[in-house]
Design an enzyme around this catalytic site. Sequence first.
Site, PDB file in Angstrom:
ATOM      1  CD  GLU A  37       3.388  -7.314   9.504  1.00  0.00           C
ATOM      2  OE1 GLU A  37       2.490  -8.246   9.663  1.00  0.00           O
ATOM      3  OE2 GLU A  37       4.008  -6.555  10.419  1.00  0.00           O
ATOM      4  CB  CYS A  38       3.795  -0.765   7.398  1.00  0.00           C
ATOM      5  SG  CYS A  38       3.158   0.949   7.377  1.00  0.00           S
ATOM      6  N   GLY A  39       6.580  -0.260   6.987  1.00  0.00           N
ATOM      7  CA  GLY A  39       8.043   0.375   7.251  1.00  0.00           C
ATOM      8  C   GLY A  39       8.824  -0.692   6.680  1.00  0.00           C
TER       9      GLY A  39
END
Length: 432
Positions: free
Chosen positions: A325-327
């Site tokens: 997720e994301c990072g």
Amino acid sequence: MAHSHFLISATSSDGGKTTFTLGLLRLLKRRGMRVQPFKCGPDYIDPKYHALACGEVSVNLDGYMMSPEHIRDLYERYSHGADVSITEGVMGFFDGYDRMAGSSAALSELMGLPVLLLVNAGSTAYSVAPILYGFKHFRPAVAPVGVVFNRVASPSHYEYLRAAAEDAGIVSLGYLPKMENVSVPSRHLGLSTENMAQYRELPDRVADAIKQYVQVDKLLELTERVSTPRLNLKTDEPSSSSTIIAVAEDEAFNFTYRENLRRLSEWGQIVRYSPIRDKHLPEGCDFLYLPGGYPEFFLHELSANESMRRSVRDYIESGGRTLAECGGMMYLCSEINGMDGLSYPMCGVLEERCTMEGMRLHLGYRRLLYGGRELRGHEFHYSTTEGTTPSAGEQYDVRGRRVDTPLYRYKNLLAGYTHLYWGEEDLRSWFD
């Protein structure tokens, strides 16, 4: 057994909710009370400060990502056995993603939580009376049980404010004077151990002020209710499964929801590791979770750890199930172009280049359609990806408008910018 429950909100953002919440959590902890913090909304950062202030892991309650039944269950589960349960609101009291939907007021109404209202009185006095009157009468079911004024200039200033509250029909429980250096840090900075340590004294300073200027005992009395023993309370017993779930956790990756991790622990044994310091994934890894965080602040360290990057790449290429997720998704790209303008090699699983150039905030709730399922989550990032990898799903905002946020599927990897909530889901089914 008596138990105080209440929600701390404000007339608007920047009303001092987080600062006051941290001080009150610390003060009650000093008294030897067990305090359970909650956070209204999807925010990852305020819960970290809650834990810093009272030693208990905070729990998110979100009206968009969670069903009402699930919210009630979470609150009952985690508040069980506490002396005081404190929920920090989000934005202004009535501010939601669609009018009042998803707001602190909606959560208060759903859970029957008494409301403590904070008012930033830095540039006003008796004029707060009609504001308080409106908050009391707009939705009587969630009328504040009391008000605390923030950034008060002097005792005489407070007398004007107290009189305004009296005329509006709301109990004034005190105030916080103007104080220097008590604000929490910006949303977008690295939450390293060192940075968090800079704010360890903040809760104590605010707690001292609350002790002096706020009627805490009266607040607890106004919000007290008799707790009934919970039947069939599920305990967090370790899973007997031999499944190894590797969860990235260090300065670069640390955005996780407490209930998400609990659901993972029902599936197998969670083993935490650091993509910055460890040399390879945990032995026998059966599932890899790369949560969001701030990899852009640790690009040199992440890139320099070549053995870990190779370990992650080999695991995914061999078909290992992975959620990023994301990072965490950024870390799997071929490279990240940092805020310094330099490019740093990453894992190279996704044929995408991630860049911090032209930083622009992408923010909001997301509804994802993927593989015949509807997933929900929240997007918050400044970077963008550049490449030709097609999206494996469609994403929409709260108004039903299509957004261009990608969701990548490669072998048994599911990756994207959206922070997903699966407290009511069986995550394993996403990889069927």
